[in-house]
Motif scaffolding. Structure first.
Motif, PDB file in Angstrom:
ATOM      1  N   LEU A   1       0.810  -1.291   0.206  1.00  0.00           N
ATOM      2  CA  LEU A   1      -0.324   0.081  -0.023  1.00  0.00           C
ATOM      3  C   LEU A   1       0.807   1.104  -0.061  1.00  0.00           C
ATOM      4  O   LEU A   1       0.350   2.427  -0.554  1.00  0.00           O
ATOM      5  N   GLN A   2       2.040   1.115   0.359  1.00  0.00           N
ATOM      6  CA  GLN A   2       2.806   2.272   0.492  1.00  0.00           C
ATOM      7  C   GLN A   2       3.246   2.810  -0.741  1.00  0.00           C
ATOM      8  O   GLN A   2       3.483   4.025  -1.060  1.00  0.00           O
TER       9      GLN A   2
ATOM     10  N   SER B   1      -2.569   5.509  -9.901  1.00  0.00           N
ATOM     11  CA  SER B   1      -2.347   4.851  -8.599  1.00  0.00           C
ATOM     12  C   SER B   1      -3.749   4.614  -7.544  1.00  0.00           C
ATOM     13  O   SER B   1      -3.606   3.734  -6.765  1.00  0.00           O
ATOM     14  N   ALA B   2      -4.650   5.634  -8.061  1.00  0.00           N
ATOM     15  CA  ALA B   2      -5.962   5.133  -7.083  1.00  0.00           C
ATOM     16  C   ALA B   2      -6.665   4.002  -7.616  1.00  0.00           C
ATOM     17  O   ALA B   2      -7.007   3.212  -6.643  1.00  0.00           O
TER      18      ALA B   2
ATOM     19  N   VAL C   1      -6.788  -3.166  -2.441  1.00  0.00           N
ATOM     20  CA  VAL C   1      -7.716  -3.150  -1.074  1.00  0.00           C
ATOM     21  C   VAL C   1      -8.828  -4.198  -1.532  1.00  0.00           C
ATOM     22  O   VAL C   1      -9.117  -5.059  -0.506  1.00  0.00           O
ATOM     23  N   ARG C   2      -9.330  -4.265  -2.704  1.00  0.00           N
ATOM     24  CA  ARG C   2     -10.347  -5.213  -2.811  1.00  0.00           C
ATOM     25  C   ARG C   2      -9.998  -6.715  -2.907  1.00  0.00           C
ATOM     26  O   ARG C   2     -10.610  -7.420  -2.350  1.00  0.00           O
ATOM     27  N   GLN C   3      -8.607  -6.836  -3.444  1.00  0.00           N
ATOM     28  CA  GLN C   3      -8.268  -8.240  -3.395  1.00  0.00           C
ATOM     29  C   GLN C   3      -7.970  -8.677  -1.886  1.00  0.00           C
ATOM     30  O   GLN C   3      -7.889  -9.943  -1.466  1.00  0.00           O
TER      31      GLN C   3
ATOM     32  N   THR D   1      -0.137  -6.831  -7.848  1.00  0.00           N
ATOM     33  CA  THR D   1      -0.283  -6.803  -6.492  1.00  0.00           C
ATOM     34  C   THR D   1       0.295  -8.265  -5.961  1.00  0.00           C
ATOM     35  O   THR D   1       0.591  -8.371  -4.699  1.00  0.00           O
ATOM     36  N   GLY D   2       0.244  -9.285  -6.843  1.00  0.00           N
ATOM     37  CA  GLY D   2       0.733 -10.532  -6.069  1.00  0.00           C
ATOM     38  C   GLY D   2      -0.153 -11.178  -5.477  1.00  0.00           C
ATOM     39  O   GLY D   2      -0.160 -12.177  -4.707  1.00  0.00           O
ATOM     40  N   LEU D   3      -1.492 -11.166  -5.860  1.00  0.00           N
ATOM     41  CA  LEU D   3      -2.649 -11.622  -4.777  1.00  0.00           C
ATOM     42  C   LEU D   3      -3.624 -12.464  -5.791  1.00  0.00           C
ATOM     43  O   LEU D   3      -4.313 -13.250  -5.391  1.00  0.00           O
TER      44      LEU D   3
END
Length: 359
Positions: free
Chosen positions: A149-150, A182-183, A190-192, A316-318
């Motif tokens: 998130l940073q 970026s948003a 955040v959703r993931q 994101t890697g998720l």
């Protein structure tokens, strides 16, 4: 008086009435049975001194009760000593647990332990080890999430400063575009994260079946606009219609959705295809025209917040871990397959976890 036994009192024991009677002869109470034989003119009286009887009964009771009481006392002492000694290992276990800090999840290591308590101590040590692993995984998850998130938040702040200070309209528009990007990345992350947390605490409904056709149609509707913005489209091809998987509808849509989103954002310039094939196992394939994942990175990308060495920083890697977790309850596996003109991520289900329905 024809005859009498020794110890018989001189006074008559009873009157002439037959049967049992009690009377005092002198100062002693007697119980007497009288038998009368009229034909022979004989009356027989048999008497029992009740004081002697009571003394015999008292002596008998004392002879039985006193040893019994002494035996019970001795048995109680032995039981108390045996139970105390037998519970001593439990006391050591309780002391070992009470002396630990809440942050300590190391095995108990209580020794010696009797064989009867060994399974208990082993089970507790196993539980503590699993809790320690879960805590470490949770800490790693929080740390990785904060780190991920940073980056977009720092980008948002930087681009906002550029847009605020920019004099050139073109520079300002470029900074605003980067803010939007970026948003979007932050929103996706955040959703993931929420999807991943939801899958970890989600309880599967027994007997739930979801239609493959319905899930694919929902994916086309959910991600069609994203694909259209990238100049692509989502195409579907299923060789066997009317297939159902033993899985929650939300879980299947989540797994397919993450694979489709990855294909749209990180795949090649061509269309994204969703195929289903029945060859022993049921395979749901999400195919793009990109270079795919190198074989040496396949194990790595299954872990959270891990990306392939050649992946772009926008990931994101998720996506893949979420898809793998979503299909775990249906014994599904996540595979990778390099094709002639693209790359496929395959969701594979065993025969016991899918069925063909009839219209």
């Amino acid at each position: 008086m024809i005859g009498r036994s020794a110890g018989t009192p001189d006074a008559p024991l009873a009157g002439g009435r037959p049967g049992f009677t009690e009377r005092f002869v002198g100062e002693r109470r007697w119980r007497v049975y009288t038998h009368v034989d009229p034909e022979r003119g004989v009356r027989v009286m048999i008497g029992d001194n009740l004081a002697i009887r009571e003394r015999l009964v008292r002596d008998l009771l004392l002879g039985l009760v006193l040893p019994a009481v002494a035996g019970l006392v001795a048995l109680g002492v032995l039981l108390w000593l045996g139970v105390s000694r037998g519970l001593r290992p439990l006391g050591r276990i309780a002391e070992a647990i009470a002396a630990r800090s809440p942050d300590s999840l190391a095995p108990l290591k209580v020794d010696p332990v009797p064989s009867e308590l060994t399974p208990l101590v082993r089970a507790m040590d196993t539980l503590l080890i699993e809790l320690d692993r879960a805590r470490q995984a949770e800490r790693a998850f929080v740390a990785n999430a904060a780190h991920e998130l940073q980056t977009p938040l720092a980008g948002l702040k930087t681009q906002a400063e550029v847009a605020r200070r920019a004099i050139d309209p073109a520079m300002r528009d470029h900074a605003l575009e980067r803010i939007v990007a970026s948003a979007d990345r932050t929103s996706r992350l955040v959703r993931q994260l929420l999807d991943l947390a939801g899958q970890e605490r989600h309880e599967r409904r027994a007997g739930a079946w979801v239609s493959i056709d319905d899930a694919i149609a929902a994916i086309e509707q959910d991600y069609g606009l994203i694909a259209h913005r990238s100049g692509r489209r989502i195409a579907t091809a299923c060789s066997r219609p009317s297939l159902e998987v033993a899985l929650d509808e939300d879980a299947l849509r989540l797994a397919l959705g993450n694979l489709v989103e990855n294909a749209v954002l990180h795949g090649g310039p061509g269309d994204v295809r969703i195929e289903c094939a029945l060859d022993g196992d049921l395979e749901l394939r999400v195919i793009d025209t990109g270079a795919g994942i190198p074989p040496e990175d396949e194990d790595r990308v299954r872990r959270r917040f891990e990306r392939g060495r050649g992946a772009r920083a926008t990931g994101t890697g998720l996506g893949l871990p979420i898809a793998q977790m979503a299909i775990a309850s249906a014994e599904g596996n996540l595979d990778f397959r390099t094709l002639r003109n693209g790359f496929a991520v395959v969701l594979r289900f065993p025969p016991a976890r899918f069925r063909v329905t009839t219209a």
